[in-house]
Motif scaffolding. Structure first.
Motif, short mmCIF file in Angstrom:
data_model
loop_
_atom_site.label_atom_id
_atom_site.label_comp_id
_atom_site.label_asym_id
_atom_site.label_seq_id
_atom_site.Cartn_x
_atom_site.Cartn_y
_atom_site.Cartn_z
N ASN A 267 0.82 -1.20 0.00
CA ASN A 267 0.00 0.00 0.00
C ASN A 267 0.86 1.27 0.00
OD1 ASN A 267 -2.27 1.62 0.08
ND2 ASN A 267 -2.77 1.20 2.22
N PRO A 268 1.67 1.47 -1.05
CA PRO A 268 2.63 2.57 -1.07
C PRO A 268 2.00 3.96 -0.99
CG PRO A 268 2.47 1.55 -3.23
CD PRO A 268 1.77 0.64 -2.28
N GLN A 269 0.75 4.09 -1.43
CA GLN A 269 0.11 5.41 -1.37
C GLN A 269 -0.80 5.58 -0.16
OE1 GLN A 269 -1.01 7.43 -4.94
NE2 GLN A 269 -0.12 5.86 -6.29
N ARG A 270 -0.75 4.62 0.75
CA ARG A 270 -1.43 4.70 2.04
C ARG A 270 -2.92 5.00 1.90
NH1 ARG A 270 2.55 2.43 2.66
NH2 ARG A 270 4.27 2.88 4.07
N ALA B 67 -6.72 3.98 2.64
CA ALA B 67 -7.50 3.18 3.58
C ALA B 67 -8.97 3.10 3.20
CB ALA B 67 -7.38 3.75 5.00
N ASP C 55 -9.64 8.62 0.78
CA ASP C 55 -8.21 8.79 0.56
C ASP C 55 -7.86 8.89 -0.92
OD1 ASP C 55 -7.64 8.66 3.29
OD2 ASP C 55 -7.57 6.48 3.25
N VAL D 16 -7.68 -3.23 0.75
CA VAL D 16 -7.75 -2.33 1.91
C VAL D 16 -9.20 -1.90 2.13
CG1 VAL D 16 -5.40 -1.48 1.56
CG2 VAL D 16 -7.31 -0.26 0.50
#
Length: 317
Positions: free
Chosen positions: A170-173, A175, A179, A257
């Motif tokens: 999940n490199p771009q975070r 959730a 987002d 996610v």
């Protein structure tokens, strides 16, 4: 054609706890609406195989073939397996329906965004391609309730939801949907996920942060954009997302996610006026549910969490 490596025929895709819970909720809701094959439009669910064959439209009885349109790029729902042959949940269920109806099943591999057009042009008799039954598709309307086509009828056969797929780690975070504002999302065009992202893009725009949506012809193309870092997420159906996580697809490794979104049934799609075929297929599906073949097919693909209790005509809401 899919660029993904199909799973071995003996390997079933394990379902997640979230899929099972969401599908159970959807299945319970689904049984309370629409018309089942044993009541209302469906008629006598206790018909024999010979009876069911006799109830088919004359064009199908005379040809002995049930023509099915499907986008075979969507493992494990429908894809091309060994020897480039159709495989997956939809394919196995369609073959079981054909056996009950006493006809051969013939698949046409068609891009998802052309399936409705091909059906209404009589290129095939029905569509079985992980297509979500929803009011817009039934009524032929857009999000503003404007009439855009003739609409479709559905026989609902499986319940699932939408998952958010990101590159492993999940490199771009990401959730959840909120987002995505300020980022790029990839999605297969003409899907319920594309509509969901259109709505999210409007919400992001109001908040002053643009969501860029890139639509692709296949889900593999959308996943490839995520793998390449050109998109933060791909939205697709939960079983397909689970398959991508387990097996890897489109040159990348992925994870899911957030929570599963918009649980709804898959439906076998028919032209509105083709009510005889619709109701006969509903009866045949009910027969498979009662004799256990339906459960066997779902178990093979690890998708029993999405089982329905009966065949329902236009059951989504």
């Amino acid at each position: 054609m899919s660029t993904a490596t199909p799973p071995a025929r003996s390997a079933a895709t394990p379902r997640s706890t979230a899929l099972a819970a969401a599908a159970l909720t959807g299945a319970l809701l689904l049984t309370g609406c629409g018309a089942t094959a044993s009541s209302g439009r469906g008629g006598d669910a206790g018909a024999t195989a010979a009876d069911l064959h006799a109830q088919l439209p004359e064009r199908i009885r005379s040809s002995g073939v049930l023509r099915i349109g499907s986008d075979l790029t969507y493992a494990p729902i429908g894809f091309k397996g060994e020897g480039d042959k159709p495989d997956g949940l939809d394919v196995d269920l369609a073959n079981a329906l054909g056996a009950v109806l006493g006809v051969q099943v013939q698949f046409s591999d068609v891009p998802f965004d052309r399936l409705r057009l091909g059906l209404q042009a009589d290129e095939y008799d029905l569509v079985m391609s992980g297509m979500t039954d929803n009011p817009q598709r039934r009524d032929g309307t857009d999000d503003e309730a404007r009439k855009v086509n003739d609409g479709l009828d559905f026989v609902d056969y499986f319940v699932t939801g939408t998952s958010i797929v990101v590159a492993k780690g999940n490199p771009q975070r990401v959730a959840g949907l909120n987002d995505l504002c300020g980022r790029t999302a990839a999605v297969q065009r003409e899907t319920v996920q594309a509509t969901l992202l259109e709505r999210q893009a409007e919400a992001c725009q109001k908040g002053g942060r643009k969501l860029t949506v890139t639509e692709t012809e296949t889900d593999d193309q959308a996943l490839a954009l995520v793998a390449q870092g050109r998109a933060a997420v791909d939205l697709n159906d939960a079983p397909v997302a689970a398959h991508a996580v387990q097996h890897g697809r489109a040159g990348g490794q992925f994870q899911v996610v957030g929570e599963q979104l918009q649980v709804a049934p898959y439906g076998i799609a028919f032209e509105k006026e083709d009510t005889v075929l619709r109701d006969t297929v509903a009866k045949a599906l009910d027969r498979l549910i009662r004799n256990g073949q339906y459960d066997e097919v779902l178990a093979k693909w690890g998708l029993t969490g999405g089982a329905v209790q009966s065949a329902v005509v236009n059951g989504s809401f």
